[in-house]
Design a protein around this motif. Sequence first.
Motif, PDB file in Angstrom:
ATOM      1  N   TYR A   1      77.507  91.509  22.271  1.00  0.00           N
ATOM      2  CA  TYR A   1      78.794  90.841  22.382  1.00  0.00           C
ATOM      3  C   TYR A   1      79.913  91.865  22.440  1.00  0.00           C
ATOM      4  N   ILE A   2      81.092  91.429  22.840  1.00  0.00           N
ATOM      5  CA  ILE A   2      82.263  92.291  22.950  1.00  0.00           C
ATOM      6  C   ILE A   2      83.373  91.734  22.063  1.00  0.00           C
ATOM      7  N   GLU A   3      84.001  92.640  21.297  1.00  0.00           N
ATOM      8  CA  GLU A   3      85.171  92.299  20.491  1.00  0.00           C
ATOM      9  C   GLU A   3      86.248  93.333  20.770  1.00  0.00           C
ATOM     10  N   ASP A   4      87.494  92.901  20.771  1.00  0.00           N
ATOM     11  CA  ASP A   4      88.602  93.827  20.968  1.00  0.00           C
ATOM     12  C   ASP A   4      88.929  94.542  19.666  1.00  0.00           C
ATOM     13  N   CYS A   5      89.286  95.814  19.761  1.00  0.00           N
ATOM     14  CA  CYS A   5      89.726  96.583  18.604  1.00  0.00           C
ATOM     15  C   CYS A   5      91.006  95.951  18.065  1.00  0.00           C
ATOM     16  N   ALA A   6      91.116  95.817  16.755  1.00  0.00           N
ATOM     17  CA  ALA A   6      92.296  95.215  16.131  1.00  0.00           C
ATOM     18  C   ALA A   6      93.531  96.103  16.261  1.00  0.00           C
ATOM     19  N   VAL A   7      93.346  97.389  16.534  1.00  0.00           N
ATOM     20  CA  VAL A   7      94.473  98.315  16.615  1.00  0.00           C
ATOM     21  C   VAL A   7      94.886  98.569  18.062  1.00  0.00           C
TER      22      VAL A   7
ATOM     23  N   ASP B   1      74.331  99.302  17.776  1.00  0.00           N
ATOM     24  CA  ASP B   1      74.954 100.296  18.642  1.00  0.00           C
ATOM     25  C   ASP B   1      76.350  99.811  18.999  1.00  0.00           C
ATOM     26  N   ILE B   2      77.306 100.713  18.910  1.00  0.00           N
ATOM     27  CA  ILE B   2      78.702 100.395  19.221  1.00  0.00           C
ATOM     28  C   ILE B   2      79.173 101.411  20.248  1.00  0.00           C
ATOM     29  N   ARG B   3      79.763 100.917  21.337  1.00  0.00           N
ATOM     30  CA  ARG B   3      80.232 101.834  22.381  1.00  0.00           C
ATOM     31  C   ARG B   3      81.390 101.228  23.159  1.00  0.00           C
ATOM     32  N   ALA B   4      82.049 102.098  23.905  1.00  0.00           N
ATOM     33  CA  ALA B   4      83.108 101.646  24.794  1.00  0.00           C
ATOM     34  C   ALA B   4      82.495 100.775  25.880  1.00  0.00           C
ATOM     35  N   GLU B   5      83.282  99.887  26.445  1.00  0.00           N
ATOM     36  CA  GLU B   5      82.783  98.916  27.394  1.00  0.00           C
ATOM     37  C   GLU B   5      82.087  99.559  28.594  1.00  0.00           C
ATOM     38  N   ASN B   6      82.561 100.678  29.088  1.00  0.00           N
ATOM     39  CA  ASN B   6      82.003 101.292  30.282  1.00  0.00           C
ATOM     40  C   ASN B   6      81.028 102.430  30.023  1.00  0.00           C
ATOM     41  N   ASP B   7      80.612 102.636  28.779  1.00  0.00           N
ATOM     42  CA  ASP B   7      79.652 103.701  28.451  1.00  0.00           C
ATOM     43  C   ASP B   7      78.237 103.286  28.748  1.00  0.00           C
TER      44      ASP B   7
ATOM     45  N   TYR C   1      82.219 100.815  11.171  1.00  0.00           N
ATOM     46  CA  TYR C   1      82.167 101.541  12.440  1.00  0.00           C
ATOM     47  C   TYR C   1      83.548 102.100  12.737  1.00  0.00           C
ATOM     48  N   TYR C   2      83.619 102.957  13.742  1.00  0.00           N
ATOM     49  CA  TYR C   2      84.887 103.493  14.237  1.00  0.00           C
ATOM     50  C   TYR C   2      85.048 103.092  15.691  1.00  0.00           C
ATOM     51  N   CYS C   3      86.242 102.695  16.074  1.00  0.00           N
ATOM     52  CA  CYS C   3      86.531 102.316  17.446  1.00  0.00           C
ATOM     53  C   CYS C   3      86.231 103.509  18.357  1.00  0.00           C
ATOM     54  N   PRO C   4      85.458 103.298  19.424  1.00  0.00           N
ATOM     55  CA  PRO C   4      85.142 104.407  20.327  1.00  0.00           C
ATOM     56  C   PRO C   4      86.344 104.892  21.150  1.00  0.00           C
ATOM     57  N   TYR C   5      87.439 104.158  21.128  1.00  0.00           N
ATOM     58  CA  TYR C   5      88.639 104.541  21.870  1.00  0.00           C
ATOM     59  C   TYR C   5      89.648 105.267  20.987  1.00  0.00           C
ATOM     60  N   CYS C   6      90.075 104.611  19.909  1.00  0.00           N
ATOM     61  CA  CYS C   6      91.167 105.158  19.092  1.00  0.00           C
ATOM     62  C   CYS C   6      90.694 105.740  17.755  1.00  0.00           C
ATOM     63  N   GLY C   7      89.444 105.517  17.381  1.00  0.00           N
ATOM     64  CA  GLY C   7      88.905 106.096  16.161  1.00  0.00           C
ATOM     65  C   GLY C   7      89.221 105.348  14.882  1.00  0.00           C
TER      66      GLY C   7
END
Length: 60
Positions: free
Chosen positions: A29-35, A54-60, A7-13
Motif C-alpha cells: 500500500y501507499i501512504e503519504d508522508c505526514a511532513v 519494506d519501505i521505499r520511495a514510490e519510484n524505487d 521508519y524514516y521517510c525515504p524522501y525527507c528523513g
Amino acid sequence: MLESEAYYCPYCGEPGEALLDLSGGDQSYIEDCAVCCRPIQFELRTDGAEWELDIRAEND
C-alpha cells in the motif's frame, strides 16, 4: 494481530510509525508522508507470526 514499526521517510528523513495488521497476510500500500506529503510505498510480507516490512520511495 497488530504490530507497530518505526521508519524514516525515504524522501525527507522524518520519522514515522506504521501500524501493521498481520492477520491480513501480505500487503502492499501507499501512504503519504505526514511532513513532506510525498508517497511512501509499504510492502508487508507475513505468515501471521513472522513479518518483514519494506519501505521505499514510490519510484524505487
